[in-house]
Structure formats: structure tokens, C-alpha cells
Write a protein that holds these residues in place. Structure first.
Motif, PDB file in Angstrom:
ATOM      1  N   ARG A  90      23.815  80.843  58.336  1.00 54.11           N
ATOM      2  CA  ARG A  90      24.302  79.955  59.376  1.00 54.11           C
ATOM      3  C   ARG A  90      25.822  80.017  59.506  1.00 54.11           C
ATOM      4  NH1 ARG A  90      25.207  74.361  59.199  1.00 54.11           N
ATOM      5  NH2 ARG A  90      24.161  74.276  57.202  1.00 54.11           N
ATOM      6  N   LEU A  93      26.696  83.198  61.277  1.00 55.20           N
ATOM      7  CA  LEU A  93      26.318  83.222  62.682  1.00 55.20           C
ATOM      8  C   LEU A  93      27.225  82.360  63.541  1.00 55.20           C
ATOM      9  CD1 LEU A  93      22.438  83.048  62.330  1.00 55.20           C
ATOM     10  CD2 LEU A  93      23.815  85.008  63.022  1.00 55.20           C
ATOM     11  N   SER A  94      27.735  81.291  62.970  1.00 51.81           N
ATOM     12  CA  SER A  94      28.603  80.440  63.786  1.00 51.81           C
ATOM     13  C   SER A  94      30.057  80.542  63.334  1.00 51.81           C
ATOM     14  CB  SER A  94      28.104  79.004  63.777  1.00 51.81           C
ATOM     15  OG  SER A  94      28.019  78.527  62.463  1.00 51.81           O
ATOM     16  N   ASP A  96      31.650  80.088  60.615  1.00 50.97           N
ATOM     17  CA  ASP A  96      32.064  78.846  59.990  1.00 50.97           C
ATOM     18  C   ASP A  96      32.141  79.074  58.475  1.00 50.97           C
ATOM     19  OD1 ASP A  96      32.637  76.167  59.744  1.00 50.97           O
ATOM     20  OD2 ASP A  96      30.766  75.473  60.650  1.00 50.97           O
ATOM     21  N   GLN A  99      28.353  75.635  54.581  1.00 50.49           N
ATOM     22  CA  GLN A  99      28.239  74.186  54.773  1.00 50.49           C
ATOM     23  C   GLN A  99      27.560  73.479  53.618  1.00 50.49           C
ATOM     24  OE1 GLN A  99      29.580  72.195  57.182  1.00 50.49           O
ATOM     25  NE2 GLN A  99      30.697  74.099  57.542  1.00 50.49           N
ATOM     26  N   MET A 122      22.662  93.229  63.070  1.00 54.23           N
ATOM     27  CA  MET A 122      22.155  92.330  64.110  1.00 54.23           C
ATOM     28  C   MET A 122      22.270  92.963  65.492  1.00 54.23           C
ATOM     29  SD  MET A 122      22.959  88.344  63.572  1.00 54.23           S
ATOM     30  CE  MET A 122      22.479  88.040  65.263  1.00 54.23           C
ATOM     31  N   SER A 129      17.798  89.041  65.681  1.00 56.94           N
ATOM     32  CA  SER A 129      18.330  87.813  66.287  1.00 56.94           C
ATOM     33  C   SER A 129      17.219  86.800  66.483  1.00 56.94           C
ATOM     34  CB  SER A 129      18.934  88.093  67.664  1.00 56.94           C
ATOM     35  OG  SER A 129      19.919  89.059  67.584  1.00 56.94           O
ATOM     36  N   LEU A 132      16.226  85.269  63.293  1.00 55.01           N
ATOM     37  CA  LEU A 132      17.223  84.300  62.837  1.00 55.01           C
ATOM     38  C   LEU A 132      17.143  83.015  63.642  1.00 55.01           C
ATOM     39  CD1 LEU A 132      20.067  86.822  62.176  1.00 55.01           C
ATOM     40  CD2 LEU A 132      19.104  85.255  60.492  1.00 55.01           C
ATOM     41  N   ILE A 133      16.901  83.180  64.940  1.00 51.81           N
ATOM     42  CA  ILE A 133      16.729  81.994  65.788  1.00 51.81           C
ATOM     43  C   ILE A 133      15.547  81.170  65.288  1.00 51.81           C
ATOM     44  CG2 ILE A 133      15.919  81.300  68.085  1.00 51.81           C
ATOM     45  CD1 ILE A 133      17.839  83.305  69.294  1.00 51.81           C
ATOM     46  N   LEU A 136      16.580  79.369  62.066  1.00 49.05           N
ATOM     47  CA  LEU A 136      17.442  78.225  62.378  1.00 49.05           C
ATOM     48  C   LEU A 136      16.616  77.077  62.954  1.00 49.05           C
ATOM     49  CD1 LEU A 136      20.548  79.944  64.002  1.00 49.05           C
ATOM     50  CD2 LEU A 136      20.592  78.449  62.014  1.00 49.05           C
TER      51      LEU A 136
ATOM     52  N   LEU B  93      12.322  78.423  71.790  1.00 48.32           N
ATOM     53  CA  LEU B  93      12.743  79.543  70.960  1.00 48.32           C
ATOM     54  C   LEU B  93      11.808  79.774  69.790  1.00 48.32           C
ATOM     55  CD1 LEU B  93      16.588  78.928  70.906  1.00 48.32           C
ATOM     56  CD2 LEU B  93      15.360  80.721  72.108  1.00 48.32           C
ATOM     57  N   SER B 129      21.679  84.894  73.599  1.00 39.95           N
ATOM     58  CA  SER B 129      21.098  84.690  72.262  1.00 39.95           C
ATOM     59  C   SER B 129      22.148  84.178  71.306  1.00 39.95           C
ATOM     60  CB  SER B 129      20.548  85.994  71.687  1.00 39.95           C
ATOM     61  OG  SER B 129      19.626  86.556  72.551  1.00 39.95           O
ATOM     62  N   ILE B 133      22.186  80.764  69.292  1.00 45.83           N
ATOM     63  CA  ILE B 133      22.326  80.738  67.838  1.00 45.83           C
ATOM     64  C   ILE B 133      23.446  79.779  67.446  1.00 45.83           C
ATOM     65  CG2 ILE B 133      23.161  82.122  65.893  1.00 45.83           C
ATOM     66  CD1 ILE B 133      21.402  84.392  66.837  1.00 45.83           C
ATOM     67  N   ASN B 134      24.521  79.834  68.189  1.00 42.89           N
ATOM     68  CA  ASN B 134      25.626  78.918  67.914  1.00 42.89           C
ATOM     69  C   ASN B 134      25.250  77.464  68.128  1.00 42.89           C
ATOM     70  OD1 ASN B 134      28.279  79.966  67.036  1.00 42.89           O
ATOM     71  ND2 ASN B 134      27.848  81.451  68.646  1.00 42.89           N
ATOM     72  N   LEU B 136      22.203  76.186  67.947  1.00 38.71           N
ATOM     73  CA  LEU B 136      21.289  75.814  66.873  1.00 38.71           C
ATOM     74  C   LEU B 136      22.056  75.536  65.588  1.00 38.71           C
ATOM     75  CD1 LEU B 136      18.353  78.333  67.382  1.00 38.71           C
ATOM     76  CD2 LEU B 136      18.142  75.854  67.365  1.00 38.71           C
ATOM     77  N   SER B 137      23.014  76.418  65.283  1.00 33.28           N
ATOM     78  CA  SER B 137      23.798  76.255  64.066  1.00 33.28           C
ATOM     79  C   SER B 137      24.542  74.933  64.084  1.00 33.28           C
ATOM     80  CB  SER B 137      24.829  77.373  63.938  1.00 33.28           C
ATOM     81  OG  SER B 137      24.201  78.615  63.913  1.00 33.28           O
ATOM     82  N   LEU B 140      22.180  72.088  63.608  1.00 29.35           N
ATOM     83  CA  LEU B 140      21.714  72.022  62.223  1.00 29.35           C
ATOM     84  C   LEU B 140      22.779  71.402  61.337  1.00 29.35           C
ATOM     85  CD1 LEU B 140      19.629  72.619  60.080  1.00 29.35           C
ATOM     86  CD2 LEU B 140      20.391  74.981  60.017  1.00 29.35           C
ATOM     87  N   LYS B 141      24.011  71.820  61.562  1.00 25.40           N
ATOM     88  CA  LYS B 141      25.136  71.269  60.803  1.00 25.40           C
ATOM     89  C   LYS B 141      25.215  69.755  60.998  1.00 25.40           C
ATOM     90  CE  LYS B 141      30.183  71.924  60.475  1.00 25.40           C
ATOM     91  NZ  LYS B 141      31.291  72.827  60.863  1.00 25.40           N
TER      92      LYS B 141
END
Lengths: 235, 235
Positions: A90, A93-94, A96, A99, A122, A129, A132-133, A136, B93, B129, B133-134, B136-137, B140-141
Motif C-alpha cells: 500500500r 502504491l500510494s 507513502d 503505515q 506492475m 494491478s 492488487l486492487i 486493497l 472492483l 487504475s 489504487i490511490n 483505495l489506499s 484504507l489508511k
DNA sequence: AAAGTTATATGATAAAAATCATAAAAAAAA
DNA sequence: TTTTTTTTATGATTTTTATCATATAACTTT
């Protein structure tokens, strides 16, 4: 403690459970070129919450807890990962930081795939992808369910649910009853979102009711259907 | 109550905030061909938790709460959506049912894009996509943070945090103090994960401390820095 | 405007769970 | 093995929060 052991190429990754298992041979080789297989002893930290995310972790063999620190440093376990699953995706992907803090619950072997390799793979494989979606989405669903469980359920319900989750996540020993994971009472509390004392009392209470059996850190689920009822999973 | 109003093609979608805004003109036309713009009155349900997911909802103008039912039918608000944001994408998704109930908090205009169109657009535009993904991330965070807040913070801390979240989500009126969203005490309770009575008492307490001001359903944040301190956001 | 309904408010009480204190047991380290 | 540390256990107490009961206020609907 952390040691690079003999590298296992992804091409003969035997567990067949990872999202990378269905890559082409070339793609697997491309991954293997750079990844390292590391050994983490039980209790060791793989990465900390807030750390810069430099790669994705593929759990070759092991059991990992992902936790976050809350008020006054109290830990909350947010997720587990077991053999074949990936960690830290995660953050990548973002773009970041990590977390959550990842800690080995048993001695574990983990492959580390560097960020740029992972992002390239990817691009190469668009099905990844989608996988991964899906991951998530699944994690988000679980997190939201966990959220309302903690918000609305009693400690007893949450402890019962935690035990059921441990069973479905890590499975049971040959007797089909003893949880195949060893956790301290304090970790169970961190999972259920309560204090160590409350977790202990609740477990003893469930044991008095002959729903579970406690032999040190081994927890045997004697009456799974009762536990399920108590856990109130059906909402 | 739900009524199809004059269709607004995506090509002149003016808010500039949606993940679809940066599609090509052709792609936008492709979307517009089939989507419908619907009007939902305040309080109306857009979809229910458990419903079959037939499309993705693009919030043309409005404010939506997403909630899940817990024990004894108690509601827990898990997320909000405002103008330009999308709803129901997670279900699409991961080929699942809708996991939360979406309710209009104000009169809202929402475009509905059928599942197949959405999935086709996703194939056509690979950047989409990544955007999803962003999203969703991020969700989730937020969900995981919310989880540990509810697990570890007191009612007062949670109410304070909820007010700050409402401010950053929906903004303020011209006075820069009054929250630009009207909610019942019971909804605020559902957000903070407490009872209506406790929410009322806590709000009154904050009002007694001159940190907020209550004028019916209008909540004015008098001392945001104090509120932030109480909310303990910094962990 | 009157009636009905829903939302807000408030006090009293009960229940749940946390906190504090301490002891015993088990595990790890020396 | 002995010592030290960590984990488990248990009782007493306090705090927090939910629950119950009821009243008033504010909207809605007729």
C-alpha cells in the motif's frame, strides 16, 4: 538477526499462493534478479510505521503482525500476513511511508523486492494491478468491518471474534482445535482493542464455560459454534 | 423522489474534481452515452449495504454519508463523499456487493455509470487504475486510523476529532467557523461510535468550555486549536 | 394552527471495562 | 542453575460510558 540467506528464485517459489506466482517465467526472473531473501527471528521488526517505503515484502514462509501505535503508545493490531502474502504494497502504491509496523510472530523468511522493480513489473503485467486492487479492496472491507466491531461489540464478543479470526487466518494444529499461532495475552488484547487484564479475564471466562481450553499460550477451540455465536459475526 | 433530470454530459463536467475529469473527450463521451444524472433528496438512500453492485456513482453535486449496520441495527458512519467523488467503486472492483449504505445528507445530483462501461473505461485508460489504487489506499489508511481512534480514544476525543473531520471534509460557511454540514446529534454519535446521549453531553460540554458554539444544528468551531489538542490527532 | 413525530436535553442508575496494586508462574538471560 | 525479566493471574477500586426514564423543544404533516 536479519540475515540474507541463500536466495530462492521466484521461478521455483513453491507455495503457489503469492500474487506473483502467476507471472511469466521471464517476469519471475526479472523479480528474482534483485530481490533478497531475509531471515527474521520471532519478535523481530521488519519495518516500522512511518519508515520510508523502499520495497515490497513477499512472505516466503512465516507469520507477521501489522500494528499501529495509538494513544500513549498502545498497540493496535490491524492485520496479519502469512506465507505467500505480501506486505508494504500500500505504501508503494500510494507513494507513502509504511503505515504500520510489521513484526515477525514466528521465525520468518521474507523476500524483499525493491520499489522500482515492483513498479516496473506492475507496468509489464496489467493483471497484477487488478490483483492488487482486489487485495486493497479486501483489506478495506476487513478494516471497515473491524472498525464497527470495535465500536459496537463488547470485550467478550471481540475476544471471541479475535479467536475465530486467528483460526481462519493461521489454521489449527493436527487436532483441528488448537490455534496454530502463539500469542501473548497482551497481543490478543492489542488485536481485540482492550487491555491485557480484560483479555486475560475474558479468556479465563471462556475457558470456565468450556468453550475454549487454555494450556499456556496454546489455545484450543472446544466449541467453535458457541464462539461464533458469542462473536456475533452475523451482523 | 429519485428523478432523472436533464442529463449533464461528462464533457462539460465543471467541478474538475472527479477521477474522470482527466479522461480524453472521447472517453468522456463514451461515459456520458449511458450514464444518468439522478436527483436524490436529503435523507434518501442511494444504495443499501448488501445490494448487488450495478454501477459506480459519481457525485455531481452533494454530500453523502456511507454507513454500515452493526449490532442491534446501530449505524456506524465509515466515510463521507462530496462533490466530485465517487461511490461504490470498491464493490465493482472486487466484484462484490455494496459494503455500505449510501445516504444523501443534502439534496444531491449523482451520475450513475453502469458497471460494464466503467470496467471498459478502466481497460481503455490505464491511468485510471492507478487513480483507483490511490483512492483505495487512501480509504484504507483512513479506515485503519479510524479503527485505532475508536479503539483507544475517549468519547470526548472522538467527538472532537469528528468535528475536525467534518470541517476538513465539508469545509466551513463564510464565517470560516460554522461547519458546512448539518447533522443530527445521533449522526454525530454514529460517526464517533458512541450513543446519542453521550454525543449530546459531550457537545454541550465542549460548548460550556467555549470551544464550540451550538445553534441548533449549526456547529461553530470557536477554538480549532483547542479542539485539535483534545482530539489528540498527533498520534 | 393543531397534532403528531422526531430530535434534543437532562437526571439517575447500571453496567462495562480500565486502572492500580500485587503476586505467582513462566520464560529468558546470565 | 540462579537470577532477572516478562507474562499471567487476581482482587479492589474507579472511571467511563451506556442505559433508562422522562421532559422539552423543534420540525412535519394534516
Amino acid at each position: 538477526m536479519k540475515a540474507v540467506v541463500n536466495n530462492i528464485p521466484c521461478t521455483n517459489c513453491e507455495h503457489g499462493k503469492s500474487i506473483f506466482c502467476h507471472l511469466t517465467e521471464e517476469e519471475k526472473s526479472f523479480l528474482s534478479e534483485v530481490k533478497g531473501l531475509n531471515y527474521y527471528k520471532k519478535g523481530q521488526t521488519i519495518f516500522y510505521e512511518g519508515n520510508h517505503a523502499h520495497g515490497i515484502f513477499c512472505l516466503h514462509d512465516g507469520k507477521i503482525k501489522l500494528s499501529k501505535l495509538g494513544k500513549d503508545g498502545k498497540e493496535q493490531i490491524v492485520r496479519f500476513a502469512k506465507t505467500g502474502e505480501i506486505l508494504g504494497y500500500r505504501a508503494l502504491l500510494s507513494n507513502d511511508n509504511y503505515q504500520a509496523t510489521a513484526t515477525a510472530m514466528v521465525d520468518s523468511y521474507i523476500c524483499i523486492i525493491p520499489k522500482d522493480r515492483f513498479l516496473k513489473i506492475m507496468e509489464m503485467n496489467s493483471k497484477l494491478s487488478l490483483k492488487l486492487i482486489n487485495l486493497l479492496s479486501k483489506d478495506l472491507k476487513t478494516a471497515e468491518q473491524h472498525l464497527i466491531d470495535i465500536a459496537q461489540k463488547s470485550v467478550k464478543e471481540r475476544i471471541a471474534e479475535s479467536l475465530m479470526v486467528l483460526g481462519s487466518t493461521f489454521g489449527y494444529l493436527k487436532d483441528q482445535k488448537t490455534l496454530n499461532i502463539s500469542m501473548t495475552r497482551s497481543e490478543i488484547a492489542d488485536m481485540a482493542g482492550t487491555t491485557t487484564e480484560s483479555a486475560i479475564r475474558t479468556l479465563i471466562h471462556l475457558s470456565d464455560e468450556k468453550i475454549i481450553d487454555l494450556e499456556g499460550k496454546n489455545i484450543k477451540i472446544l466449541k467453535p459454534q458457541k464462539l461464533l455465536e458469542i462473536a456475533n459475526i452475523n451482523d
